[in-house]
Structures are given as C-alpha cells and as structure tokens.
Design an enzyme around this catalytic site. Structure first.
Site, mmCIF file in Angstrom:
data_model
loop_
_atom_site.group_PDB
_atom_site.id
_atom_site.type_symbol
_atom_site.label_atom_id
_atom_site.label_comp_id
_atom_site.label_asym_id
_atom_site.label_seq_id
_atom_site.Cartn_x
_atom_site.Cartn_y
_atom_site.Cartn_z
ATOM 1 N N TRP A 73 0.866 -1.181 0.000
ATOM 2 C CA TRP A 73 0.000 0.000 0.000
ATOM 3 C C TRP A 73 0.905 1.235 0.000
ATOM 4 C CZ3 TRP A 73 -0.206 3.954 3.729
ATOM 5 C CH2 TRP A 73 -1.075 4.991 3.369
ATOM 6 N N GLU B 235 -3.037 -2.901 -2.493
ATOM 7 C CA GLU B 235 -4.185 -2.291 -1.808
ATOM 8 C C GLU B 235 -4.456 -0.882 -2.326
ATOM 9 O OE1 GLU B 235 -3.508 -1.800 2.400
ATOM 10 O OE2 GLU B 235 -5.510 -0.967 2.761
ATOM 11 N N LYS C 298 -6.774 2.816 -2.621
ATOM 12 C CA LYS C 298 -7.331 3.778 -1.676
ATOM 13 C C LYS C 298 -8.056 4.880 -2.436
ATOM 14 C CE LYS C 298 -6.084 6.198 2.499
ATOM 15 N NZ LYS C 298 -5.253 6.106 3.680
ATOM 16 N N ASP D 166 -9.722 -2.746 1.269
ATOM 17 C CA ASP D 166 -9.828 -2.242 2.644
ATOM 18 C C ASP D 166 -11.209 -1.599 2.760
ATOM 19 O OD1 ASP D 166 -9.760 -0.203 4.758
ATOM 20 O OD2 ASP D 166 -7.638 -0.662 4.956
ATOM 21 N N HIS E 291 -11.720 2.167 2.319
ATOM 22 C CA HIS E 291 -11.114 2.843 1.173
ATOM 23 C C HIS E 291 -12.056 3.066 -0.001
ATOM 24 C CE1 HIS E 291 -6.730 1.846 2.493
ATOM 25 N NE2 HIS E 291 -7.435 2.458 3.416
ATOM 26 N N HIS F 146 -8.835 -5.995 4.140
ATOM 27 C CA HIS F 146 -8.485 -5.298 5.373
ATOM 28 C C HIS F 146 -9.824 -4.893 5.949
ATOM 29 C CE1 HIS F 146 -4.064 -3.733 5.060
ATOM 30 N NE2 HIS F 146 -4.150 -5.043 5.251
ATOM 31 N N ASP G 216 -11.940 7.519 6.255
ATOM 32 C CA ASP G 216 -11.129 6.307 6.449
ATOM 33 C C ASP G 216 -10.497 6.352 7.846
ATOM 34 O OD1 ASP G 216 -9.524 4.084 6.005
ATOM 35 O OD2 ASP G 216 -7.944 5.269 5.062
ATOM 36 N N ASP H 127 -10.402 4.208 10.416
ATOM 37 C CA ASP H 127 -9.799 3.020 11.033
ATOM 38 C C ASP H 127 -10.256 2.802 12.469
ATOM 39 O OD1 ASP H 127 -7.924 1.838 8.962
ATOM 40 O OD2 ASP H 127 -7.291 3.931 8.942
ATOM 41 N N ASP I 240 -7.546 -4.106 9.926
ATOM 42 C CA ASP I 240 -6.755 -2.875 9.831
ATOM 43 C C ASP I 240 -7.484 -1.736 10.538
ATOM 44 O OD1 ASP I 240 -4.976 -0.921 9.211
ATOM 45 O OD2 ASP I 240 -5.418 -0.839 7.066
HETATM 46 C C1 RNT Z 1 -3.800 2.882 4.803
HETATM 47 C C2 RNT Z 1 -3.958 1.439 4.504
HETATM 48 C C3 RNT Z 1 -2.880 0.548 5.020
HETATM 49 C C4 RNT Z 1 -2.409 0.915 6.405
HETATM 50 C C5 RNT Z 1 -1.472 -0.097 7.025
HETATM 51 C C6 RNT Z 1 -0.776 0.451 8.214
HETATM 52 O O1 RNT Z 1 -4.895 3.623 4.455
HETATM 53 O O2 RNT Z 1 -5.194 1.004 4.947
HETATM 54 O O3 RNT Z 1 -3.271 -0.766 4.928
HETATM 55 O O4 RNT Z 1 -3.478 1.118 7.267
HETATM 56 O O5 RNT Z 1 -0.615 -0.566 6.077
HETATM 57 ZN ZN ZN Z 2 -5.561 -1.130 4.885
#
Ligand code: RNT
Ligand code: ZN
Length: 425
Positions: free
Chosen positions: A184, A225, A227, A258, A261, A285, A293, A295, A325
């Site tokens: 990523w 990955e 985004k 993810d 994302h 993720h 985003d 998390d 994640d």
């Molecule tokens: C960031 C991505 C990625 C990170 C990790 C730490 O937006 O989601 O996966 O969160 O690699």
């Molecule tokens: Zn991620």
C-alpha cells in the site's frame, strides 16, 4: 442455566433449519484472521531513526500503556490472542524490524531483521503476513513513493518492496504457511492534479519492476491495496481501485480491499462475489470507517455481518484472506484488538448460522417476502448462546469476562509502562 444448557436449547432452533452447529464450529476453528500488529503501538514501529507517522493516515488518542519495544508488542499480542478463539496470524510492517540499534535503510532490510518475530511465531504456532512500509519516512515526505518523478526515490521504494517480498518468502518458508505481502502506498495530491496519467504510468512501471524480482509464489503471495483518498491526498490517489483491480488481474496478483477505502455508501460486501468470479483469491483489510477512512475498531455491525455472509454463503473461506486494519489509541489497545478480532469471528459464525441454502432458493423462486422475513427473524435467533459456547469450548473467556483479564493486564503490565515513561521524562 449454564452456558452449555443455553447452547443446547439454542442449537435445537438452528437444527430445525438443517444447520449443524458442531460442523459450523469445526469450520470456524479453521479460519485464520490476520491480526495487524500496528494496533498495539499506533503504527509506530521500532526503527532506530524513527520518523513520526505520515502518509495520510492518522491515529488519535493517548491511552496509556502503548507498546514501545518489540518485546512489549509481542507480549500484548499474546494477551489479545489468549482472549480470541482460534488459531490466527500476525500481520507485520517493515518498520517492525529489529536491527539492534543499527540504522538499516528500508531498502537494505533482510530476513535476519525479523528472526525474533519468526522465532516467536513458531513458538505460538502463528503464521506471519507482511507489508513494506512506504510512509513515515524522509523519502516519502512529499507524499509520493513508487510514482515519484525522481527516479532515485522511486528506486529506493522499489528496492524496499523487493526486500519485503523476500522477507515474506522467508516467513513462508520458516512457518510453513505462505505470507501475504501487501503493498500500500500513500501517493496522491491534495489538490486537483493537472496530470493523472503520468504518475499512474510510473506506479505501473514500478510495480512491474518489483514483481519482476523472483520470489517463490508458494511461500509469498503478493497483494496490492487501493485507496480513495488520504489526509493530504484528498483530490487524487495514484493507486485507486480501478488501477489496482486491473493491475492485479493482468499480473496475477491479489487485490486487497480495505473496507475504509471506498465512498461512504460503497460497500465491500457487494464487491466480494464480483471479485471472486474473476480471481482465485482476494484479500481484505476489515476496518470501520466513520465518515472517513478513520480506522475505528471493527464492531458487530450490519456491514461486517454482510461481509461475513458473502464469504460464508459463497463457500469462499479458502479464497478470502481476512486481515484487520484499525488503530485506535483512545482506548486500551489490547482491548481494541480483542474487540475487533472477536467481532470478525463472531460475524463469520453469524454467517454460518444463517439458512443460506434456503435463502438462496427463495430468491431463485422469487419469494422475496419469505427471504426478507427469514433474514429479519434470524437476527433475533439465540445466536449469543452459540457464540458463548464456542468461546467456552475454545477455552477463551465467555461474554465480557475477557474484560477482567484486560483490566488486570492493564494494572499489572500496561500502567507500569506509562509510569516508566513518566519517570524518565
Ligand atoms: C492505509 C492502509 C494501510 C495501512 C497499514 C498500516 O490507508 O489502509 O493498509 O493502514 O498498512
Ligand atoms: Zn488497509
């Protein structure tokens, strides 16, 4: 009534629908979740020349007791895993290398810098996954890495990604289970770009170079990955979904989705079946975006259940590599892992306890009334009693009992840590 008695009663209700709860337990036991190490130290890592977190991601909160050494981080992961049913995996980032105080540039990282992680994983029967770290570094200060206009900077990150794939290969060899190495990158622009094509072309070429390096595919599985946006890359992200979906399918790589994302109403649960029709494997993720985003810790919400249902009812447990994640520093970090991971497993159990075959038939027959009615009624079936018994037979705390363990751990281990920091100041 004991947990077992409640379970026996609940089981009968599911059996009426032909659901074999014991079989479900056996299936669930074998689903590994890749638990991300970075929840334990706010995506800090242990580099000798450590830079602060950058790359358009952010962790807020300052809950005491953060792991500040690899030993502490491993101890915390062990604690969390002891409260989570099943045998799982741990997902590392390159910044978690152990270099004995030496400055080792990321393009120079080698398997030996992860020997301690591997020894620990062996000791606990854990698989390891990996990620090159293309953020929190001087060479990514302007928010660009693999798509950077400067060929030297690009090369540095290409070499880092190749080094990371070799570390993944080493994990796979040592642990007897392939490592998922996920790339990523933060690359993007704050404001409307005047050229989208050139950076994407450079990213494509960089990835081609990274994957040209021979690494045993039986031991290391590559993923990419995408985004939508990041902090400071609000207007444009080079590695968008379409970019990586096409790249992955053309180059036989895994696409990693993810859940944070995508656009707020765009759901990963709706993408899984489409991806599975064209790919042997898919990586996730699982996260929880709150307005952005963000998390947040994964909760047992509708989208999590829908993701689990899609994996389960399409018999895709072997095809979807489930990783987590999230990073929340405003609550006890060990609790964050425990809550999020237990929820992921709980959602898979929920999915397995739905009358999926009957529901599919109803849809085929066009009986949408019964389809909706059953989906709704199953929401209040005695799922909790089954989950509690699963925890009991898996020898982890039932219901909120795990909280006591964490509170105790906080008092005896974590609080001491923050005091140590305080007295050092
Ligand atoms: C960031 C991505 C990625 C990170 C990790 C730490 O937006 O989601 O996966 O969160 O690699
Ligand atoms: Zn991620």
């Amino acid at each position: 009534m004991t947990v077992k008695n409640q379970f026996e009663d609940a089981k009968k209700e599911y059996e009426r629908w032909g659901i074999n709860v014991e079989e479900v337990f056996d299936k669930l036991k074998n689903v590994p979740i890749s638990v991300h190490c970075w929840q334990g130290d706010d995506v800090g890592g242990f580099e000798t020349n450590k830079e602060s977190l950058s790359g358009g991601i952010d962790v807020t909160g300052n809950y005491p007791g953060k792991a500040t050494t690899p030993e502490e981080l491993r101890q915390d992961i062990e604690k969390a895993l002891s409260l989570i049913p099943g045998q799982h995996r741990v997902n590392l980032h390159a910044i978690y290398a152990e270099t004995d105080g030496e400055v080792v540039e990321r393009d120079q990282l080698e398997p030996k810098h992860f020997e301690k992680w591997v020894a620990w994983a062996k000791q606990h029967g854990l698989g390891l996954d990996f990620n090159p770290t293309l953020f929190s570094h001087k060479k990514s200060e302007d928010g660009l890495t693999l798509s950077h206009p400067d060929p030297q900077i690009r090369q540095f990150w290409i070499d880092h990604c190749i080094a990371s794939r070799r570390i993944g290969e080493y994990f796979g060899r040592e642990l007897g289970t392939p490592c998922l190495t996920n790339i990523w990158i933060p690359d993007g622009y704050k404001d409307v770009p005047s050229d989208r094509l050139t950076p994407r072309k450079r990213l494509k070429e960089s990835l081609d170079e990274i994957f040209a390096a021979k690494v045993d595919e039986q031991l290391n599985i590559d993923a990419v990955e995408s985004k939508l946006f990041g902090i400071g890359s609000e207007a444009f992200v080079v590695g968008s979904h379409e970019f990586y979906m096409n790249y992955a399918s053309r180059n036989n790589k895994l696409c990693l989705l993810d859940t944070g994302h995508y656009h707020p109403t765009e759901m990963v649960s709706n993408k899984i079946s489409a991806m599975l029709l064209f790919n042997e494997k898919l990586a996730l993720h699982v996260s929880r975006p709150v307005r952005w985003d963000s998390d947040h810790v994964v909760t047992f919400d509708d989208e999590l259940k829908e993701i689990a249902l899609e994996i389960v009812r399409n018999n895709a447990l072997d095809q979807v590599m489930i990783g987590l994640d999230f990073f929340d520093a405003s609550i006890n970090r060990v609790a964050a892992w425990t809550i999020g991971t237990r929820n992921m497993i709980k959602a898979l159990l929920y999915g397995m306890l739905m009358p999926n075959e009957q529901l599919k038939e109803l849809q085929e027959k066009g009986d949408f009334t019964r389809r909706l009615a059953l989906i709704e009624e199953f929401k209040t079936y005695p799922f909790g009693a089954i989950w509690n018994y699963y925890c009991e037979v898996m020898d982890v705390p039932v219901k909120e009992q795990w909280l006591e363990d964490i509170e105790d751990y906080e008092k005896t281990v974590l609080t001491g840590r923050s005091e140590a920091i305080d007295s050092a100041v």
